[in-house]
Design a protein around this motif. Structure first.
Motif, PDB file in Angstrom:
ATOM      1  N   GLY A   1     121.439  13.693  17.096  1.00  0.00           N
ATOM      2  CA  GLY A   1     122.763  13.713  17.711  1.00  0.00           C
ATOM      3  C   GLY A   1     122.702  13.333  19.175  1.00  0.00           C
ATOM      4  N   ALA A   2     121.648  13.780  19.848  1.00  0.00           N
ATOM      5  CA  ALA A   2     121.516  13.497  21.280  1.00  0.00           C
ATOM      6  C   ALA A   2     121.277  12.030  21.569  1.00  0.00           C
ATOM      7  CB  ALA A   2     120.371  14.335  21.867  1.00  0.00           C
ATOM      8  N   ILE A   3     120.721  11.280  20.593  1.00  0.00           N
ATOM      9  CA  ILE A   3     120.470   9.862  20.839  1.00  0.00           C
ATOM     10  C   ILE A   3     121.550   8.975  20.225  1.00  0.00           C
ATOM     11  CG2 ILE A   3     117.993  10.223  21.057  1.00  0.00           C
ATOM     12  CD1 ILE A   3     117.648   8.990  18.285  1.00  0.00           C
ATOM     13  N   GLY A   4     122.646   9.593  19.762  1.00  0.00           N
ATOM     14  CA  GLY A   4     123.788   8.792  19.373  1.00  0.00           C
ATOM     15  C   GLY A   4     124.199   8.814  17.920  1.00  0.00           C
ATOM     16  N   ALA A   5     123.501   9.550  17.092  1.00  0.00           N
ATOM     17  CA  ALA A   5     123.909   9.622  15.689  1.00  0.00           C
ATOM     18  C   ALA A   5     125.254  10.326  15.582  1.00  0.00           C
ATOM     19  CB  ALA A   5     122.870  10.368  14.867  1.00  0.00           C
ATOM     20  N   GLU A   6     126.138   9.768  14.779  1.00  0.00           N
ATOM     21  CA  GLU A   6     127.433  10.390  14.536  1.00  0.00           C
ATOM     22  C   GLU A   6     127.429  11.199  13.254  1.00  0.00           C
ATOM     23  OE1 GLU A   6     130.449   7.399  14.633  1.00  0.00           O
ATOM     24  OE2 GLU A   6     130.062   6.887  16.741  1.00  0.00           O
ATOM     25  N   ARG A   7     126.471  10.928  12.396  1.00  0.00           N
ATOM     26  CA  ARG A   7     126.348  11.650  11.136  1.00  0.00           C
ATOM     27  C   ARG A   7     124.893  11.536  10.670  1.00  0.00           C
ATOM     28  NH1 ARG A   7     128.102   6.711  10.601  1.00  0.00           N
ATOM     29  NH2 ARG A   7     130.120   7.286  11.469  1.00  0.00           N
ATOM     30  N   ILE A   8     124.507  12.436   9.793  1.00  0.00           N
ATOM     31  CA  ILE A   8     123.131  12.464   9.292  1.00  0.00           C
ATOM     32  C   ILE A   8     123.160  12.601   7.775  1.00  0.00           C
ATOM     33  CG2 ILE A   8     120.958  13.782   9.238  1.00  0.00           C
ATOM     34  CD1 ILE A   8     121.605  14.665  12.134  1.00  0.00           C
ATOM     35  N   VAL A   9     122.299  11.852   7.118  1.00  0.00           N
ATOM     36  CA  VAL A   9     122.057  12.035   5.693  1.00  0.00           C
ATOM     37  C   VAL A   9     120.626  12.540   5.545  1.00  0.00           C
ATOM     38  CG1 VAL A   9     121.965  10.971   3.422  1.00  0.00           C
ATOM     39  CG2 VAL A   9     123.673  10.200   5.076  1.00  0.00           C
ATOM     40  N   SER A  10     120.473  13.710   4.949  1.00  0.00           N
ATOM     41  CA  SER A  10     119.180  14.385   4.860  1.00  0.00           C
ATOM     42  C   SER A  10     118.786  14.484   3.387  1.00  0.00           C
ATOM     43  CB  SER A  10     119.301  15.777   5.498  1.00  0.00           C
ATOM     44  OG  SER A  10     118.069  16.292   5.926  1.00  0.00           O
ATOM     45  N   ILE A  11     117.751  13.738   2.967  1.00  0.00           N
ATOM     46  CA  ILE A  11     117.384  13.592   1.563  1.00  0.00           C
ATOM     47  C   ILE A  11     116.015  14.227   1.333  1.00  0.00           C
ATOM     48  CG2 ILE A  11     117.109  11.959  -0.340  1.00  0.00           C
ATOM     49  CD1 ILE A  11     118.539   9.874   1.495  1.00  0.00           C
ATOM     50  N   HIS A  12     115.932  15.110   0.327  1.00  0.00           N
ATOM     51  CA  HIS A  12     114.712  15.915   0.225  1.00  0.00           C
ATOM     52  C   HIS A  12     114.206  16.131  -1.195  1.00  0.00           C
ATOM     53  CE1 HIS A  12     114.853  16.559   4.470  1.00  0.00           C
ATOM     54  NE2 HIS A  12     116.133  16.850   4.353  1.00  0.00           N
ATOM     55  N   ILE A  13     112.999  16.697  -1.241  1.00  0.00           N
ATOM     56  CA  ILE A  13     112.347  17.081  -2.473  1.00  0.00           C
ATOM     57  C   ILE A  13     113.281  17.984  -3.277  1.00  0.00           C
ATOM     58  CG2 ILE A  13     111.217  19.021  -1.326  1.00  0.00           C
ATOM     59  CD1 ILE A  13     108.827  18.645  -3.161  1.00  0.00           C
ATOM     60  N   GLY A  14     113.234  17.861  -4.604  1.00  0.00           N
ATOM     61  CA  GLY A  14     114.157  18.577  -5.465  1.00  0.00           C
ATOM     62  C   GLY A  14     114.118  20.083  -5.281  1.00  0.00           C
ATOM     63  N   ALA A  15     115.291  20.710  -5.337  1.00  0.00           N
ATOM     64  CA  ALA A  15     115.401  22.153  -5.152  1.00  0.00           C
ATOM     65  C   ALA A  15     114.653  22.926  -6.236  1.00  0.00           C
ATOM     66  CB  ALA A  15     116.872  22.569  -5.134  1.00  0.00           C
ATOM     67  N   ALA A  16     114.459  22.317  -7.404  1.00  0.00           N
ATOM     68  CA  ALA A  16     113.731  22.986  -8.474  1.00  0.00           C
ATOM     69  C   ALA A  16     112.252  23.130  -8.170  1.00  0.00           C
ATOM     70  CB  ALA A  16     113.914  22.223  -9.785  1.00  0.00           C
ATOM     71  N   MET A  17     111.761  22.377  -7.177  1.00  0.00           N
ATOM     72  CA  MET A  17     110.336  22.367  -6.871  1.00  0.00           C
ATOM     73  C   MET A  17     109.986  22.964  -5.528  1.00  0.00           C
ATOM     74  SD  MET A  17     109.652  18.534  -8.321  1.00  0.00           S
ATOM     75  CE  MET A  17     111.324  17.991  -7.980  1.00  0.00           C
ATOM     76  N   SER A  18     110.951  23.115  -4.650  1.00  0.00           N
ATOM     77  CA  SER A  18     110.657  23.561  -3.287  1.00  0.00           C
ATOM     78  C   SER A  18     111.905  24.150  -2.646  1.00  0.00           C
ATOM     79  CB  SER A  18     110.152  22.368  -2.451  1.00  0.00           C
ATOM     80  OG  SER A  18     110.053  22.695  -1.085  1.00  0.00           O
ATOM     81  N   GLY A  19     111.691  25.052  -1.700  1.00  0.00           N
ATOM     82  CA  GLY A  19     112.795  25.597  -0.926  1.00  0.00           C
ATOM     83  C   GLY A  19     113.175  24.734   0.262  1.00  0.00           C
ATOM     84  N   THR A  20     112.576  23.538   0.365  1.00  0.00           N
ATOM     85  CA  THR A  20     112.839  22.641   1.494  1.00  0.00           C
ATOM     86  C   THR A  20     114.317  22.314   1.609  1.00  0.00           C
ATOM     87  OG1 THR A  20     110.614  21.701   1.377  1.00  0.00           O
ATOM     88  CG2 THR A  20     112.304  20.374   2.462  1.00  0.00           C
ATOM     89  N   LEU A  21     114.956  22.008   0.484  1.00  0.00           N
ATOM     90  CA  LEU A  21     116.368  21.634   0.500  1.00  0.00           C
ATOM     91  C   LEU A  21     117.221  22.773   1.051  1.00  0.00           C
ATOM     92  CD1 LEU A  21     118.049  19.095  -0.650  1.00  0.00           C
ATOM     93  CD2 LEU A  21     118.808  20.732  -2.364  1.00  0.00           C
ATOM     94  N   ASN A  22     116.888  24.000   0.706  1.00  0.00           N
ATOM     95  CA  ASN A  22     117.664  25.136   1.206  1.00  0.00           C
ATOM     96  C   ASN A  22     117.539  25.263   2.713  1.00  0.00           C
ATOM     97  OD1 ASN A  22     119.315  27.546   0.674  1.00  0.00           O
ATOM     98  ND2 ASN A  22     117.508  28.685   1.347  1.00  0.00           N
ATOM     99  N   SER A  23     116.344  25.027   3.245  1.00  0.00           N
ATOM    100  CA  SER A  23     116.167  25.057   4.702  1.00  0.00           C
ATOM    101  C   SER A  23     117.033  23.995   5.366  1.00  0.00           C
ATOM    102  CB  SER A  23     114.696  24.833   5.068  1.00  0.00           C
ATOM    103  OG  SER A  23     113.908  25.949   4.728  1.00  0.00           O
ATOM    104  N   ALA A  24     117.083  22.805   4.769  1.00  0.00           N
ATOM    105  CA  ALA A  24     117.915  21.730   5.319  1.00  0.00           C
ATOM    106  C   ALA A  24     119.393  22.111   5.277  1.00  0.00           C
ATOM    107  CB  ALA A  24     117.671  20.438   4.544  1.00  0.00           C
ATOM    108  N   ARG A  25     119.815  22.748   4.211  1.00  0.00           N
ATOM    109  CA  ARG A  25     121.220  23.138   4.094  1.00  0.00           C
ATOM    110  C   ARG A  25     121.600  24.191   5.123  1.00  0.00           C
ATOM    111  NH1 ARG A  25     121.248  23.202  -2.538  1.00  0.00           N
ATOM    112  NH2 ARG A  25     122.073  21.059  -2.806  1.00  0.00           N
ATOM    113  N   ILE A  26     120.710  25.138   5.361  1.00  0.00           N
ATOM    114  CA  ILE A  26     120.973  26.153   6.386  1.00  0.00           C
ATOM    115  C   ILE A  26     121.116  25.490   7.751  1.00  0.00           C
ATOM    116  CG2 ILE A  26     119.967  28.112   7.614  1.00  0.00           C
ATOM    117  CD1 ILE A  26     118.678  28.929   4.921  1.00  0.00           C
ATOM    118  N   ALA A  27     120.207  24.558   8.054  1.00  0.00           N
ATOM    119  CA  ALA A  27     120.258  23.854   9.335  1.00  0.00           C
ATOM    120  C   ALA A  27     121.516  23.011   9.440  1.00  0.00           C
ATOM    121  CB  ALA A  27     119.012  22.984   9.499  1.00  0.00           C
ATOM    122  N   ALA A  28     121.925  22.401   8.333  1.00  0.00           N
ATOM    123  CA  ALA A  28     123.120  21.547   8.349  1.00  0.00           C
ATOM    124  C   ALA A  28     124.355  22.339   8.751  1.00  0.00           C
ATOM    125  CB  ALA A  28     123.316  20.908   6.975  1.00  0.00           C
ATOM    126  N   GLU A  29     124.421  23.597   8.332  1.00  0.00           N
ATOM    127  CA  GLU A  29     125.568  24.435   8.683  1.00  0.00           C
ATOM    128  C   GLU A  29     125.614  24.744  10.173  1.00  0.00           C
ATOM    129  OE1 GLU A  29     125.225  27.865   6.219  1.00  0.00           O
ATOM    130  OE2 GLU A  29     125.770  26.801   4.375  1.00  0.00           O
TER     131      GLU A  29
END
Length: 322
Positions: free
Chosen positions: A121-149
């Motif tokens: 955001g600081a370098i000019g992004a107006e939006r972000i698309v965050s694509i990750h390893i499947g939720a069935a295999m890792s909690g990574t997606l949940n961490s991204a969702r918490i950060a997105a909020e």
């Protein structure tokens, strides 16, 4: 001995195990410059920044071309947490694994994602698309969702439903749609279709089999299971009597997929998890196939290697256009 190689029933039991989240001090970003450079600003795709995790194993050239920000997965070795490819590279990881280290993985904490989102955001992004390893295999997606909020700019978090370079194929496809003028919605749809259409097949423990029986052969009485990641679970899909036969069967698996979609051109990743000889032989065979538009050798890093172990090779593939 370390955690791997695991008995086949445990390997095929389903999702990748993880250890509790372990906070890590320090930067979590591959790009750590505190101020935006012209190069950074130009790397975004029409004011849209793309984020993925290190388990996607995208080639450096693709990361640079689309300006993809990569959040490292946490790998735990003998109780110490490391950031994949930052604190721990693949050769050192496999060396320690061979020496008997106990290994596991953990999703990055939400703060790792939020740091990336804030930087973008600081370098000019107006939006972000965050694509990750499947939720069935890792909690990574949940961490991204918490950060997105918590992000100051909109973040669209997408579950690729995949892992390793299959995830990378999904991210890559989405970036190409966005770069060609597609909307973020069209990008998300491309990622979804890629995740549904991509195929994979692999073997584990191949190096130890080679050492037992010699180059491209092994004990003919011991079957070599051929595996695939399907709906978040690792399942056996075939078996071979030798490692050489297993390589041939994996190539046949790819050929069968190409025959079903003769109008498509295939992008194929060849995995190397501490299996140089096997991966090299498999790559050579794939390059001879008509219908293969692009062959992408890649190294299985610590995040996935913690679950597949040494001696892993295989194919991830996607017919294009999706």
């Amino acid at each position: 001995m370390g955690t791997w190689p695991r008995p086949l029933p445990q390997l095929c039991s389903g999702t990748f195990p993880s250890v509790p989240e372990i906070p890590i001090a320090g930067s979590v970003m591959f790009v750590t410059a505190p101020r935006a450079s012209l190069a950074e600003a130009l790397m975004m795709i029409r004011e849209t920044a793309v984020v993925t995790d290190s388990a996607s194993y995208l080639p450096a050239e693709v990361i640079e071309r689309f300006g993809i920000a990569v959040v490292p997965i946490t790998v735990v070795v003998d109780g110490t947490a490391y950031r994949e490819f930052i604190d721990l590279d693949a050769p050192e990881f496999y060396r320690r694994l061979a020496a008997g280290a106990q290994v596991g993985t953990s999703q990055p904490p939400p703060g790792s994602f939020l740091d990336q989102y804030d930087r973008l955001g600081a370098i000019g992004a107006e939006r972000i698309v965050s694509i990750h390893i499947g939720a069935a295999m890792s909690g990574t997606l949940n961490s991204a969702r918490i950060a997105a909020e918590m992000s100051a700019i909109p973040v669209h978090v997408i579950d690729s439903g995949q892992a390793s370079f299959i995830e990378g194929l999904c991210v890559w496809e989405g970036c190409e749609v966005l770069a060609a003028g597609g909307s973020t919605g069209e990008m998300a749809e491309a990622v979804r279709r890629a995740g549904e259409q991509a195929g994979n097949v692999f073997i584990v423990g191949g190096t130890s089999l080679l050492k037992r029986g010699g180059r491209m052969t092994d004990d003919p009485g011991a079957a070599v299971p051929i595996l695939a990641l399907v709906d978040g679970a690792i399942i056996p899909v075939a078996a071979a009597s030798t490692v050489g036969e297993a390589l041939a069967r994996m190539v046949e698996w790819l050929e069968a997929a190409m025959q079903k979609e003769p109008a498509k051109r295939f992008r194929v990743g060849v995995a190397n998890g501490d299996a140089d000889e096997l991966a090299g032989e498999l790559e050579a065979r794939v390059r001879e196939l008509p219908g293969v538009a692009e062959v992408v050798p890649y190294v299985i890093g610590p995040a996935v290697g913690a679950h597949t172990g040494p001696g892993c090779t295989g194919l991830s593939f996607l017919g294009r256009p999706v």
